[in-house]
Enzyme design. Structure first.
Site, PDB file in Angstrom:
ATOM      1  N   CYS A 186      -2.294   1.324   8.999  1.00  0.00           N
ATOM      2  CA  CYS A 186      -1.630   0.744   7.970  1.00  0.00           C
ATOM      3  C   CYS A 186      -2.240  -0.829   7.678  1.00  0.00           C
ATOM      4  O   CYS A 186      -1.906  -1.373   8.443  1.00  0.00           O
ATOM      5  CB  CYS A 186      -0.228   0.741   8.285  1.00  0.00           C
ATOM      6  SG  CYS A 186       0.757  -0.995   8.740  1.00  0.00           S
ATOM      7  N   CYS A 189       6.363  -7.193   7.652  1.00  0.00           N
ATOM      8  CA  CYS A 189       6.860  -7.090   8.470  1.00  0.00           C
ATOM      9  C   CYS A 189       7.281  -8.505   9.287  1.00  0.00           C
ATOM     10  O   CYS A 189       6.320  -9.112  10.137  1.00  0.00           O
ATOM     11  CB  CYS A 189       6.587  -6.411   9.236  1.00  0.00           C
ATOM     12  SG  CYS A 189       7.324  -4.796  10.013  1.00  0.00           S
ATOM     13  N   CYS A 231       4.121  -6.651  15.266  1.00  0.00           N
ATOM     14  CA  CYS A 231       3.585  -5.531  16.516  1.00  0.00           C
ATOM     15  C   CYS A 231       2.368  -6.493  16.802  1.00  0.00           C
ATOM     16  O   CYS A 231       2.005  -7.026  15.479  1.00  0.00           O
ATOM     17  CB  CYS A 231       3.485  -4.011  16.133  1.00  0.00           C
ATOM     18  SG  CYS A 231       5.429  -3.227  16.089  1.00  0.00           S
ATOM     19  N   CYS A 233       3.003   8.497   1.938  1.00  0.00           N
ATOM     20  CA  CYS A 233       3.497   7.845   2.719  1.00  0.00           C
ATOM     21  C   CYS A 233       3.319   6.450   1.889  1.00  0.00           C
ATOM     22  O   CYS A 233       2.631   5.564   1.344  1.00  0.00           O
ATOM     23  CB  CYS A 233       2.177   6.959   3.625  1.00  0.00           C
ATOM     24  SG  CYS A 233       2.262   6.433   5.003  1.00  0.00           S
ATOM     25  N   CYS A 261      -1.121  -4.791  15.209  1.00  0.00           N
ATOM     26  CA  CYS A 261      -0.755  -4.195  13.941  1.00  0.00           C
ATOM     27  C   CYS A 261      -0.480  -5.275  12.524  1.00  0.00           C
ATOM     28  O   CYS A 261      -0.397  -6.136  12.998  1.00  0.00           O
ATOM     29  CB  CYS A 261       0.813  -4.167  13.528  1.00  0.00           C
ATOM     30  SG  CYS A 261       1.151  -3.341  11.476  1.00  0.00           S
ATOM     31  N   GLU A 309       0.454  -0.978   0.206  1.00  0.00           N
ATOM     32  CA  GLU A 309      -0.121   0.288  -0.010  1.00  0.00           C
ATOM     33  C   GLU A 309       0.436   1.294  -0.360  1.00  0.00           C
ATOM     34  O   GLU A 309       1.916   1.475   0.416  1.00  0.00           O
ATOM     35  CB  GLU A 309      -1.283   0.110   1.316  1.00  0.00           C
ATOM     36  CG  GLU A 309      -1.512  -1.047   1.416  1.00  0.00           C
ATOM     37  CD  GLU A 309      -2.120  -1.368   3.178  1.00  0.00           C
ATOM     38  OE1 GLU A 309      -3.719  -2.091   2.598  1.00  0.00           O
ATOM     39  OE2 GLU A 309      -2.321  -0.244   3.576  1.00  0.00           O
TER      40      GLU A 309
HETATM   41  N1  SAH Z   1       7.111   0.018  10.718  1.00  0.00           N
HETATM   42  C1  SAH Z   1       7.138   1.633  11.556  1.00  0.00           C
HETATM   43  C2  SAH Z   1       6.626   1.997   9.560  1.00  0.00           C
HETATM   44  C3  SAH Z   1       5.201   2.675   9.931  1.00  0.00           C
HETATM   45  S1  SAH Z   1       4.596   0.557  10.083  1.00  0.00           S
HETATM   46  C4  SAH Z   1       7.059   1.798  12.502  1.00  0.00           C
HETATM   47  O1  SAH Z   1       6.397   0.919  13.204  1.00  0.00           O
HETATM   48  O2  SAH Z   1       7.455   2.393  12.820  1.00  0.00           O
HETATM   49  C5  SAH Z   1       2.864   1.654  10.228  1.00  0.00           C
HETATM   50  C6  SAH Z   1       2.306   2.889  11.475  1.00  0.00           C
HETATM   51  O3  SAH Z   1       0.806   2.562  11.527  1.00  0.00           O
HETATM   52  C7  SAH Z   1       2.636   2.697  12.398  1.00  0.00           C
HETATM   53  O4  SAH Z   1       2.478   4.439  12.518  1.00  0.00           O
HETATM   54  C8  SAH Z   1       2.568   2.108  12.963  1.00  0.00           C
HETATM   55  O5  SAH Z   1       1.533   3.081  15.091  1.00  0.00           O
HETATM   56  C9  SAH Z   1       0.152   2.662  12.544  1.00  0.00           C
HETATM   57  N2  SAH Z   1      -0.665   1.465  13.246  1.00  0.00           N
HETATM   58  C10 SAH Z   1      -0.306  -0.132  12.677  1.00  0.00           C
HETATM   59  N3  SAH Z   1      -1.539  -0.161  13.161  1.00  0.00           N
HETATM   60  C11 SAH Z   1      -1.602   0.195  13.657  1.00  0.00           C
HETATM   61  C12 SAH Z   1      -3.549   0.467  14.184  1.00  0.00           C
HETATM   62  N4  SAH Z   1      -4.340  -0.770  14.316  1.00  0.00           N
HETATM   63  N5  SAH Z   1      -3.333   1.941  14.532  1.00  0.00           N
HETATM   64  C13 SAH Z   1      -3.465   2.994  14.328  1.00  0.00           C
HETATM   65  N6  SAH Z   1      -2.286   2.892  13.592  1.00  0.00           N
HETATM   66  C14 SAH Z   1      -1.845   1.636  13.378  1.00  0.00           C
HETATM   67 FE1  SF4 Z   2       5.878  -3.643  11.007  1.00  0.00          FE
HETATM   68 FE2  SF4 Z   2       3.241  -2.623  11.799  1.00  0.00          FE
HETATM   69 FE3  SF4 Z   2       5.298  -2.952  14.200  1.00  0.00          FE
HETATM   70 FE4  SF4 Z   2       5.906  -0.746  12.274  1.00  0.00          FE
HETATM   71  S1  SF4 Z   2       3.526  -1.029  13.250  1.00  0.00           S
HETATM   72  S2  SF4 Z   2       7.203  -2.218  12.634  1.00  0.00           S
HETATM   73  S3  SF4 Z   2       4.855  -2.813  10.386  1.00  0.00           S
HETATM   74  S4  SF4 Z   2       4.542  -5.142  12.516  1.00  0.00           S
END
Ligand code: SAH
Ligand code: SF4
Length: 358
Positions: free
Chosen positions: A347, A123, A127, A116, A130, A90
């Protein structure tokens, strides 16, 4: 996996000039790529057919195609791209400021946009909040695939090459886990005769690989960093971001202090707020303490729920109370306005939805 074909977007201007002879042809092709946003060799009208055929044997022009587009009422457009091996990533076109007109209807300030971009398919960091993490890790994006996201979005939005744009590496993937391709893409974006997007306009968001923050700093690319902190104690942070075990909060803070930043700028700390997890004033208090010696700016993000997650979105009042506490204690703090909330904002959510429909 079969070999991926390289694309002309994988190379710096100098590399293209070494690759394509005579060098004025390389210059013309470079112009087609970054000023006209050529999609195919056919678009490159003044280039001899024989040269194009030769290049086409080895290199693609555009390594990806748009397979889905979602428009939000606030001007945000979310794109899903398919890569040559069928994988999808994306990128998001974000409208940060509307066009401003004077009383006569003349444009005084053009609208401002941020793109973005993704750096990986999936990944490794995993997390727990995520959606990108749920699918695991597939592969790194090449430099050309990172560059192509910006070129494709600029083309699709008719955004001239010399109009200013900001880039945030906040899409799918952990940018610092793909450092060499990231650095190459940053370099290509910065090229003066190309898109000319300075380091100051590029922000790398990381989940906090502290050793790689140092490496990025040593490269001295002039980019900003944003740290996805999300928690103020290691126990909760490890629940949210498992690799916090290896790169704990203290190690990240130390790495940030070593990072070369423009003295007028601040390091952004992203804090994903999850109901009953980290939305209490006690956490806000610890956050203030943690960031005392750093020129920091905090960006609070509402957790965006998706089917199957046990985490919940915090209430607006808790969010505002958290922000108020930080601001009253001298920290700059904004709440990320949920751009594109109506279009699967966070994301990984568009990809997930589309694959579910397929
Ligand atoms: N991997 C890097 C780059 C961005 S990840 C990082 O973790 O910093 C993508 C972004 O989406 C991050 O800012 C993360 O906090 C946000 N994100 C992921 N899952 C989310 C969710 N369920 N609700 C809101 N933001 C989310
Ligand atoms: Fe990876 Fe999602 Fe964690 Fe960013 S927030 S490091 S994309 S798993």
């Amino acid at each position: 996996m079969s070999e991926l074909k390289q694309s002309l977007l994988d190379f710096t201007q100098k590399e293209l000039e070494a690759l394509i002879k005579p060098s004025f042809r390389a210059k013309q092709i470079y112009g087609w790529l970054y000023h006209q946003y050529a999609e195919t060799y056919d678009d490159m009208k003044n280039i001899p057919k024989a040269l194009k055929e030769e290049l086409a044997k080895k290199y693609l022009v555009n390594p990806m195609k748009i397979v889905k587009k979602e428009l939000s009422s606030d001007g945000t457009i979310k794109y899903l791209f398919e890569l040559q091996d069928g994988k999808t990533v994306e990128a998001v076109w974000l409208k940060m400021k509307d066009t401003q007109l004077d009383d006569n209807g003349e444009v005084i300030q053009e609208a401002k946009y941020t793109i973005c971009v993704s750096t990986q398919v999936g990944c490794k960091v995993g997390c727990s909040f995520c959606l990108t993490a749920k699918g695991g890790f597939t592969r790194d994006l090449t430099a050309g695939e990172i560059v192509a996201q910006v070129v494709n979005l600029k083309r699709d939005n008719d955004h001239k090459h010399n109009r200013k744009i900001n880039i945030v590496y906040m899409g799918m993937g952990e940018p610092l886990d793909n450092l060499s391709n990231l650095a190459k893409a940053i370099e290509i974006f910065k090229e003066e005769e190309g898109l000319c997007i300075s380091g100051k306009r590029q922000t790398v968001s990381t989940s906090g690989l502290s050793n790689k923050i140092d490496k990025l700093g040593e490269m001295d690319l002039g980019v900003h960093i944003a740290i996805s902190l999300h928690a103020v104690d290691d126990e909760l942070r490890t629940e949210l971001i498992p690799m916090n075990k290896a790169h704990n909060i203290a190690s990240i803070i130390e790495a940030v202090k070593r990072f070369p930043i423009d003295t007028r700028k601040r390091v952004m700390f992203e804090y994903l707020v999850i109901k009953n997890k980290n939305d209490d004033i006690g956490s806000a208090k610890k956050l203030v303490k943690l960031l005392t010696d750093i020129k920091a700016k905090v960006n609070l993000i509402y957790f965006n729920p998706y089917p199957g997650t046990s985490y919940e979105r915090p209430s607006k009042s808790d969010m505002i109370a958290f922000q108020d506490y930080l601001v009253h204690h001298g920290l700059l703090c904004t709440i990320r306005d949920s751009k594109g909330i109506d279009i699967s904002a966070a994301c990984g959510q568009l990809k997930e939805k589309t694959e579910g429909e397929r």
